[in-house]
Write a protein that holds these residues in place. Structure first.
Motif, PDB file in Angstrom:
ATOM      1  N   MET A 143     -70.697  45.083 -65.663  1.00  0.00           N
ATOM      2  CA  MET A 143     -72.030  45.655 -65.545  1.00  0.00           C
ATOM      3  C   MET A 143     -72.327  46.427 -66.817  1.00  0.00           C
ATOM      4  N   SER A 144     -73.384  46.050 -67.483  1.00  0.00           N
ATOM      5  CA  SER A 144     -73.802  46.790 -68.668  1.00  0.00           C
ATOM      6  C   SER A 144     -74.934  47.724 -68.268  1.00  0.00           C
ATOM      7  N   ALA A 145     -74.583  48.754 -67.544  1.00  0.00           N
ATOM      8  CA  ALA A 145     -75.575  49.666 -66.983  1.00  0.00           C
ATOM      9  C   ALA A 145     -75.930  50.764 -67.965  1.00  0.00           C
ATOM     10  N   GLN A 146     -77.140  51.255 -67.818  1.00  0.00           N
ATOM     11  CA  GLN A 146     -77.594  52.400 -68.586  1.00  0.00           C
ATOM     12  C   GLN A 146     -77.800  53.536 -67.604  1.00  0.00           C
ATOM     13  N   TYR A 147     -77.197  54.677 -67.876  1.00  0.00           N
ATOM     14  CA  TYR A 147     -77.319  55.814 -66.969  1.00  0.00           C
ATOM     15  C   TYR A 147     -78.316  56.790 -67.553  1.00  0.00           C
ATOM     16  N   LYS A 148     -79.458  56.891 -66.902  1.00  0.00           N
ATOM     17  CA  LYS A 148     -80.511  57.786 -67.357  1.00  0.00           C
ATOM     18  C   LYS A 148     -80.889  58.680 -66.196  1.00  0.00           C
ATOM     19  N   TYR A 149     -81.036  59.942 -66.454  1.00  0.00           N
ATOM     20  CA  TYR A 149     -81.391  60.871 -65.390  1.00  0.00           C
ATOM     21  C   TYR A 149     -82.883  61.125 -65.421  1.00  0.00           C
ATOM     22  N   ALA A 150     -83.540  60.809 -64.333  1.00  0.00           N
ATOM     23  CA  ALA A 150     -84.981  60.995 -64.177  1.00  0.00           C
ATOM     24  C   ALA A 150     -85.246  61.090 -62.683  1.00  0.00           C
ATOM     25  N   THR A 151     -86.489  61.292 -62.329  1.00  0.00           N
ATOM     26  CA  THR A 151     -86.795  61.254 -60.904  1.00  0.00           C
ATOM     27  C   THR A 151     -86.740  59.805 -60.450  1.00  0.00           C
ATOM     28  N   LEU A 179     -83.247  47.994 -56.274  1.00  0.00           N
ATOM     29  CA  LEU A 179     -82.576  48.472 -55.066  1.00  0.00           C
ATOM     30  C   LEU A 179     -82.444  49.977 -55.188  1.00  0.00           C
ATOM     31  N   VAL A 180     -82.909  50.698 -54.195  1.00  0.00           N
ATOM     32  CA  VAL A 180     -82.771  52.156 -54.170  1.00  0.00           C
ATOM     33  C   VAL A 180     -81.816  52.508 -53.043  1.00  0.00           C
ATOM     34  N   THR A 181     -80.766  53.242 -53.382  1.00  0.00           N
ATOM     35  CA  THR A 181     -79.826  53.696 -52.365  1.00  0.00           C
ATOM     36  C   THR A 181     -79.787  55.219 -52.394  1.00  0.00           C
ATOM     37  N   SER A 182     -79.337  55.772 -51.305  1.00  0.00           N
ATOM     38  CA  SER A 182     -79.206  57.218 -51.225  1.00  0.00           C
ATOM     39  C   SER A 182     -77.780  57.562 -50.836  1.00  0.00           C
ATOM     40  N   TYR A 183     -77.506  58.827 -50.779  1.00  0.00           N
ATOM     41  CA  TYR A 183     -76.179  59.304 -50.404  1.00  0.00           C
ATOM     42  C   TYR A 183     -75.722  58.659 -49.104  1.00  0.00           C
ATOM     43  N   GLY A 184     -76.637  58.452 -48.174  1.00  0.00           N
ATOM     44  CA  GLY A 184     -76.315  57.900 -46.868  1.00  0.00           C
ATOM     45  C   GLY A 184     -75.923  56.439 -46.862  1.00  0.00           C
ATOM     46  N   MET A 185     -76.059  55.731 -47.998  1.00  0.00           N
ATOM     47  CA  MET A 185     -75.724  54.306 -47.994  1.00  0.00           C
ATOM     48  C   MET A 185     -74.265  54.074 -47.664  1.00  0.00           C
ATOM     49  N   GLU A 221     -79.935  63.226 -58.993  1.00  0.00           N
ATOM     50  CA  GLU A 221     -79.256  64.178 -58.116  1.00  0.00           C
ATOM     51  C   GLU A 221     -80.222  65.297 -57.780  1.00  0.00           C
ATOM     52  N   GLY A 222     -80.313  65.595 -56.495  1.00  0.00           N
ATOM     53  CA  GLY A 222     -81.163  66.691 -56.056  1.00  0.00           C
ATOM     54  C   GLY A 222     -80.705  68.012 -56.640  1.00  0.00           C
ATOM     55  N   ASP A 223     -81.648  68.874 -56.935  1.00  0.00           N
ATOM     56  CA  ASP A 223     -81.331  70.154 -57.566  1.00  0.00           C
ATOM     57  C   ASP A 223     -80.510  71.067 -56.664  1.00  0.00           C
ATOM     58  N   THR A 224     -80.786  71.028 -55.369  1.00  0.00           N
ATOM     59  CA  THR A 224     -80.138  71.997 -54.493  1.00  0.00           C
ATOM     60  C   THR A 224     -79.315  71.375 -53.378  1.00  0.00           C
ATOM     61  N   ASN A 225     -79.514  70.078 -53.114  1.00  0.00           N
ATOM     62  CA  ASN A 225     -78.864  69.465 -51.966  1.00  0.00           C
ATOM     63  C   ASN A 225     -78.230  68.132 -52.371  1.00  0.00           C
ATOM     64  N   PRO A 226     -76.901  68.009 -52.266  1.00  0.00           N
ATOM     65  CA  PRO A 226     -76.256  66.753 -52.646  1.00  0.00           C
ATOM     66  C   PRO A 226     -76.709  65.565 -51.804  1.00  0.00           C
ATOM     67  N   ASP A 227     -77.252  65.818 -50.613  1.00  0.00           N
ATOM     68  CA  ASP A 227     -77.755  64.728 -49.778  1.00  0.00           C
ATOM     69  C   ASP A 227     -79.014  64.088 -50.366  1.00  0.00           C
ATOM     70  N   GLU A 228     -79.600  64.722 -51.364  1.00  0.00           N
ATOM     71  CA  GLU A 228     -80.791  64.171 -52.004  1.00  0.00           C
ATOM     72  C   GLU A 228     -80.436  63.225 -53.149  1.00  0.00           C
ATOM     73  N   GLU A 229     -79.162  62.942 -53.361  1.00  0.00           N
ATOM     74  CA  GLU A 229     -78.736  62.056 -54.425  1.00  0.00           C
ATOM     75  C   GLU A 229     -79.215  60.635 -54.149  1.00  0.00           C
ATOM     76  N   SER A 230     -79.785  59.992 -55.168  1.00  0.00           N
ATOM     77  CA  SER A 230     -80.242  58.616 -55.063  1.00  0.00           C
ATOM     78  C   SER A 230     -79.810  57.848 -56.303  1.00  0.00           C
ATOM     79  N   THR A 231     -79.661  56.547 -56.140  1.00  0.00           N
ATOM     80  CA  THR A 231     -79.381  55.665 -57.257  1.00  0.00           C
ATOM     81  C   THR A 231     -80.377  54.521 -57.206  1.00  0.00           C
ATOM     82  N   VAL A 232     -80.965  54.229 -58.357  1.00  0.00           N
ATOM     83  CA  VAL A 232     -81.932  53.146 -58.476  1.00  0.00           C
ATOM     84  C   VAL A 232     -81.310  52.086 -59.374  1.00  0.00           C
ATOM     85  N   TYR A 233     -81.210  50.863 -58.847  1.00  0.00           N
ATOM     86  CA  TYR A 233     -80.599  49.758 -59.582  1.00  0.00           C
ATOM     87  C   TYR A 233     -81.659  48.766 -60.021  1.00  0.00           C
ATOM     88  N   GLY A 234     -81.597  48.336 -61.273  1.00  0.00           N
ATOM     89  CA  GLY A 234     -82.351  47.178 -61.745  1.00  0.00           C
ATOM     90  C   GLY A 234     -81.433  45.980 -61.612  1.00  0.00           C
TER      91      GLY A 234
END
Length: 100
Positions: free
Chosen positions: A1-9, A78-84, A54-67
Motif C-alpha cells: 500500500m502506497s498510502a499517504q497519511y494526511k491529517y484533516a477533517t 471507504l470511511v471507517t471509525s473506531y467502532g469498525m 483523530e478527535g480532539d477530546t475523545n478517542p472514539d471519534e477517530e476515523s479513517t478515510v480510504y481512497g
C-alpha cells in the motif's frame, strides 16, 4: 500500500478524494468491500490514499478515510471509525485496512 497519511477533517479528506475522482462509496460486508452491487475481495482492490482523523477530546471519534481503487477501475471511498473493529469484518480484511 502506497498510502499517504494526511491529517484533516473527515469532510476535507472526502472532498479531496472526490476532487481526485474517487466517486463511489464503498461499504464493508464481512470479507468484502461492496459498491454498486459488486463485491470486492481483498485481492480485488488497492488502498491508494489514507486520511486519518483523530478527535480532539475523545478517542472514539477517530476515523479513517480510504481512497480505494478496484482492479476493474472503480475508484471510491471507504470511511471507517473506531467502532469498525467490533463490526462484522473478517480478520483478513481488517489486516488489509490496518495502518502499518
Amino acid at each position: 500500500m502506497s498510502a499517504q497519511y494526511k491529517y484533516a477533517t473527515v469532510l476535507e479528506a472526502i472532498k479531496q478524494l472526490r476532487d481526485a475522482g474517487f466517486m463511489v462509496d464503498f461499504n464493508i460486508e464481512g470479507n468484502f468491500l461492496t459498491a454498486n452491487s459488486s463485491n470486492y475481495h481483498i485481492d480485488d482492490f488497492e488502498i491508494v490514499e489514507v486520511y486519518r482523523y483523530e478527535g480532539d477530546t475523545n478517542p472514539d471519534e477517530e476515523s479513517t478515510v480510504y481512497g480505494i481503487e478496484s482492479k476493474d477501475g472503480v475508484k471510491g471511498i471507504l470511511v471507517t471509525s473506531y467502532g469498525m473493529y467490533i463490526d462484522d469484518i473478517s480478520e483478513e480484511l481488517l489486516q488489509k485496512l490496518s495502518l502499518k
